[in-house]
Design a protein around this motif. Sequence first.
Motif, PDB file in Angstrom:
ATOM      1  N   UNK A 105       0.834  -1.195   0.000  1.00  0.00           N
ATOM      2  CA  UNK A 105       0.000   0.000   0.000  1.00  0.00           C
ATOM      3  C   UNK A 105       0.874   1.252   0.000  1.00  0.00           C
ATOM      4  N   UNK A 106       1.873   1.227   0.853  1.00  0.00           N
ATOM      5  CA  UNK A 106       2.720   2.404   0.985  1.00  0.00           C
ATOM      6  C   UNK A 106       3.558   2.634  -0.273  1.00  0.00           C
ATOM      7  N   UNK A 107       4.088   1.526  -0.852  1.00  0.00           N
ATOM      8  CA  UNK A 107       4.944   1.759  -2.022  1.00  0.00           C
ATOM      9  C   UNK A 107       4.128   2.235  -3.219  1.00  0.00           C
ATOM     10  N   UNK A 108       2.860   1.831  -3.314  1.00  0.00           N
ATOM     11  CA  UNK A 108       2.039   2.331  -4.422  1.00  0.00           C
ATOM     12  C   UNK A 108       1.638   3.791  -4.201  1.00  0.00           C
ATOM     13  N   UNK A 109       1.513   4.150  -2.942  1.00  0.00           N
ATOM     14  CA  UNK A 109       1.019   5.494  -2.609  1.00  0.00           C
ATOM     15  C   UNK A 109       2.153   6.517  -2.606  1.00  0.00           C
ATOM     16  N   UNK A 110       3.389   6.038  -2.445  1.00  0.00           N
ATOM     17  CA  UNK A 110       4.523   6.950  -2.306  1.00  0.00           C
ATOM     18  C   UNK A 110       4.620   8.017  -3.408  1.00  0.00           C
ATOM     19  N   UNK A 111       4.417   7.655  -4.691  1.00  0.00           N
ATOM     20  CA  UNK A 111       4.544   8.679  -5.731  1.00  0.00           C
ATOM     21  C   UNK A 111       3.641   9.888  -5.501  1.00  0.00           C
ATOM     22  N   UNK A 112       2.514   9.665  -4.831  1.00  0.00           N
ATOM     23  CA  UNK A 112       1.600  10.782  -4.586  1.00  0.00           C
ATOM     24  C   UNK A 112       2.231  11.825  -3.675  1.00  0.00           C
ATOM     25  N   UNK A 113       3.242  11.414  -2.888  1.00  0.00           N
ATOM     26  CA  UNK A 113       3.902  12.357  -1.986  1.00  0.00           C
ATOM     27  C   UNK A 113       4.834  13.286  -2.748  1.00  0.00           C
ATOM     28  N   UNK A 114       5.071  12.971  -4.017  1.00  0.00           N
ATOM     29  CA  UNK A 114       6.013  13.777  -4.788  1.00  0.00           C
ATOM     30  C   UNK A 114       5.228  14.777  -5.629  1.00  0.00           C
TER      31      UNK A 114
ATOM     32  N   UNK B  76       1.678   7.226 -12.974  1.00  0.00           N
ATOM     33  CA  UNK B  76       2.597   6.898 -11.875  1.00  0.00           C
ATOM     34  C   UNK B  76       2.215   7.684 -10.612  1.00  0.00           C
TER      35      UNK B  76
ATOM     36  N   UNK C 230      -1.684   5.024  -7.293  1.00  0.00           N
ATOM     37  CA  UNK C 230      -1.707   4.564  -5.901  1.00  0.00           C
ATOM     38  C   UNK C 230      -2.770   5.276  -5.078  1.00  0.00           C
ATOM     39  N   UNK C 231      -2.932   6.548  -5.356  1.00  0.00           N
ATOM     40  CA  UNK C 231      -3.952   7.327  -4.655  1.00  0.00           C
ATOM     41  C   UNK C 231      -5.338   6.738  -4.921  1.00  0.00           C
TER      42      UNK C 231
END
Lengths: 335, 287
Positions: free
Chosen positions: A136-145, A206, A210-211
């Motif tokens: 879950x976290x690795x898919x969502x990480x790009x949203x933090x960028x 990308x 995830x979001x």
Amino acid sequence: MSTLTRPTAPERLVTEQRAQANRRRRRREGRIGWGFFAPFAILFVLTFVIPILVSIRSSFFTEKAAGDSLYGGGGMVETFAFLDNYAQVLGNATFWEGMGRVLLFGAFQIPVMLGGALILALLLDSFIVRRVAFFRLSYFLPYAIPGVIAALVWTYIFSPGLSPINQTLGSISEWLTGLLGNNVDLTIDFFAPGTIIASMATMTTWTFMGYNMLIFLAALQAIPHDLYEAARLDGAGEFDIVRRIKVPMVGQATLLAVLLSIIGTVQLFNEPTVLAAVNPWMGNDYTPMMLAYSSMMGTTSPSGAGPASAVSISMAVIAGILAAIFALVQKRSTR
Amino acid sequence: MAPTTQTPPSLRPSPATLAITRIVLIAAAVLFLAPVYWLIVSSTKSNPDLISSNGLLFAGNNIVENYTALMSWTQGNFWRWVGNSMLYSTVAGVLGTLVSVSAGYALAKFRMPGKAGIQLAILGGLLMPIALLTVPLYIFFNGLGLTNTIWAVIIPSCVSPFGVFLGRMFVDAGVPDELLEASRLDGSGEVRTFFTLVLRLLAPAMVTIFLFIFVATWNNFLLPLMMLNSAELKPVTLGLYGMMSYFSPQYGAVLQGALLSVIPLVVLFFVLQRYWQSGLTAGAVKG
């Protein structure tokens, strides 16, 4: 009996007073409610209502230099132009080319992104996976960028010379060339006019897959598990459960995700702007939002608040129509 | 999610299903993480190394040179830009959260005249293409003389219809009427009840709303691009874009800037993970 049907004078007074007290309490409650709501109301009026009204008004005006001389006597005057700005936008090939690009972009990007997000969510929701939190976290990480930073990084990933993808494809090509004897070139020009839309689609997919996956996952986890038990007792397989229960139950979330994606796509700006920084051929009006920005900043013609407003409002209307069509089709097909 | 141990034997997936599922999930994780990994590796390289060395492996250490180049190209403004982003996002996040919770509280707990209209306006705001709003905002704020001030970024960023939507839902779920009545009977005024009781009950919910506004503000590019001119006022997204587009850049330096600028957000994501989840759940289930 008569006292029941016909209240005496003092009784009437009491009910009257009670009603009055009730009304007073109601009014007080309304006042307090508005008191708590007021800060948001003021800000909303300042940042949504007034700007939209100002923009609608200015879309009916053009600015011209004041005075008779060519360069004007000083300052600008607004003249009422009624629908001229709109006629100009809607008759502008650049606007429609940009619109065509974002629609082409959306027609491929939205299904791929949401389809992928739904598949990942279904896989994570099935009971066979462990370490769900990690995925879950690795898919969502790009949203933090931030979108611009992501676009910048991807632009370098796609750049000739820097691209790690083309490095790999290049070595494979060399190996194949040696093997087959004739020249093989598998490297991709990510910045060619034919591929750049796909490059942009990769960037946004990308960032947002995830979001959306998390939204689907949340909707899936809200489904009561008894439903699955009941279906299994009735002899349904896991795939039936996915098809007949899970997918229909996330329909509401899907509808919202598609609507928001359509709205987001029409106003595509960050990725093409960053790409245009290294690909000057894209110009400053590659998408309608870039056109609106350039009109406002006076770097494309027609420029000024009037044309820029007309572009923005036309885009909002088109986005609204597309969203409404989609919602209607969706409703029709689920009935 | 049901733990694996409770799975009845008849439902146990075949080894093939299991393998395919794992491969898909791991492949997706690799695809999502690879660009971040490439960013980290590349931010340590010099231009020649970026071109000649394997993109996925570390080559010569050029970290210090890249950092020096980043500082000199940004004329020492880099950390100031990061600070600006931090300032805009924090102020907008705090103000926006208070305003959203207050509005959500009003909508959830008081019978107000005009509520139907308000709800329609908020729905409209939720679906409004925000980028399109930026041109009208610019026209209006320019007329007020607010462009090229920090307020031109902070004020619009405070206004979050989604925040109000979340605020209302969290109040509905987390603030019982009985407690409000009790507080009133104790002689507490409405304002005091809100600040001492309601806000305390909603503390976790407020973190969620804060997070959404903070990240939206940090990520916004078009708004500061239109509103701000001075190099000293730029947020880091705008600064790096300028650096990328105006200089024939030392790529490693730009990438190091990109990496440094996302660290605060990534940390926030890791630390506050569970608050994301509750906001997204709300959006998915009620949305």
